[in-house]
Design an enzyme around this catalytic site. Structure first.
Site, PDB file in Angstrom:
ATOM      1  CG  HIS A   1      39.866  37.198  37.508  1.00  0.00           C
ATOM      2  ND1 HIS A   1      38.849  37.173  38.429  1.00  0.00           N
ATOM      3  CD2 HIS A   1      40.181  35.906  37.229  1.00  0.00           C
ATOM      4  CE1 HIS A   1      38.543  35.899  38.696  1.00  0.00           C
ATOM      5  NE2 HIS A   1      39.348  35.111  37.991  1.00  0.00           N
TER       6      HIS A   1
ATOM      7  CG  ASN B   1      36.116  43.216  39.721  1.00  0.00           C
ATOM      8  OD1 ASN B   1      36.854  42.897  38.797  1.00  0.00           O
ATOM      9  ND2 ASN B   1      35.478  42.323  40.473  1.00  0.00           N
TER      10      ASN B   1
END
Length: 353
Positions: free
Chosen positions: A164, A196
């Site tokens: 994201h 991440n």
């Protein structure tokens, strides 16, 4: 880039100061010019240069005036159309962004975070039904033309997480807002373990925690492609491409650029103290104990590398560095450990908040 689209992306971003959070972009159209007796198509549309965050007359931050310049579309050479490049505008409930058709991921995303937007303000009632990420699923963005659209299959067994750019945890104020963060137009390939799911998630959490010290927090997330020096002494940019056929580029680095505001004093609530900072992280595993300040870079360096203008010279010259206004220190939280049960079917973990 289509300047009208570019201006819409920038102007739709959060405005700094005095509680204004959106800008209205006005575009003008001109009569179609006639060249050698032929009407030029498409019509001459005013190109609007992207605004940047600047200083108002009373010292508060605001969007600078939007200047218009002549459009390439008025040239007879482009009578049959302007080939681009085009950045697709993405305007969602929790963020705005520009989607890069060539790279198949956002060129940048922008958010405006406050205690209220995160559901933590004692003055604002929390939403009746907050966003729940277990109800969200990754999905292709049908607003992007199909030839340039990132696909779910492109990430399958790629070795990268669907990272994201705007975190789902920044959009908890509604399920619809959270769902929109799962569009692949808000996603870029990121190393999973150590990045991440770990250090990048810590940095996202740090950005949210800034709302405890500042009235407004503006966050730009920018994928980067930075050069490295090879043994022959020459500088080169190399990056992996995933998908079948390979179309989605894997950034070498990611930047978080923040601008925070708070009143200079209770007696001058409209005069804002500004702080800015930029952090550039390699798309690679980063040890938990690495100090966040190791990744501090000048905002100008990010702007040059990405081809963006994020803040005006006045903002840059009058703002403090964010690490002088607050502690630049991440809190290590193992988000992925909480989701091990979701990986029982053998699928890779979803991205951290």
């Amino acid at each position: 880039m289509s300047s009208v689209i570019q201006a819409a992306l920038f102007a739709a971003g959060a405005l700094v100061g005095s509680g204004i959070t959106t800008a209205v972009l006005h575009k003008k159209t001109a009569q179609r010019p006639v060249v050698d007796g032929t009407i030029v198509s498409p019509s001459a549309v005013t190109t609007v240069s992207p605004p940047v965050i600047g200083l108002g007359p009373n010292g508060s931050a605001q969007i600078t005036n939007i200047a218009s310049v002549a459009s390439l579309s008025s040239s007879a050479v482009l009578k049959y159309g302007n080939p681009g490049p085009i950045a697709d505008p993405i305007i969602r409930r929790a963020y705005v962004a520009a989607y890069d058709r060539r790279l198949r991921h956002p060129a940048w995303t922008a958010e405006h975070l406050t205690l209220a937007s995160l559901g933590k303000s004692p003055l604002v009632s929390p939403p009746d039904e907050a966003g729940d990420r277990t109800k969200s699923s990754f999905m292709e963005d049908e607003s992007i033309p199909k030839p340039f659209r990132a696909r779910l299959a492109d990430y399958f067994r790629s070795g990268y997480d669907r990272g994201h750019m705007v975190p789902a945890a920044d959009a908890k104020f509604s399920q619809e807002a959270m769902n929109e963060t799962f569009y692949l137009s808000n996603i870029a390939p990121q190393v999973g373990d150590g990045f991440n799911r770990h250090y990048w998630a810590y940095l996202e959490d740090w950005c949210r925690r800034l709302t405890g010290s500042f009235s407004d927090v503006y966050v730009f997330t920018v994928p980067l492609y930075l050069p490295h020096k090879d043994p022959d002494g020459k500088w080169r940019i190399t990056h992996e491409v995933i998908g079948s056929p390979p179309t989605i580029s894997v950034p070498t680095h990611f930047a978080k650029v923040v601008l925070t505001t708070k009143p200079t004093s209770p007696s001058t609530p409209n005069i804002l103290e500004l702080a800015t900072g930029a952090f550039v992280l390699p798309n690679a595993p980063i040890p938990d104990e690495t100090p966040l300040e190791r990744f501090v870079m000048p905002v100008e360096a990010v702007e040059r590398a990405a081809g963006l203008s994020l803040f005006s010279d006045a903002v840059k010259s009058t703002s403090k560095h964010i690490c002088q206004s607050t502690k630049c220190e991440v809190v290590v939280r193992r988000f992925d450990d909480a989701r091990k049960s979701q990986r029982a079917d053998g699928r890779r973990a979803i991205s951290a908040p």
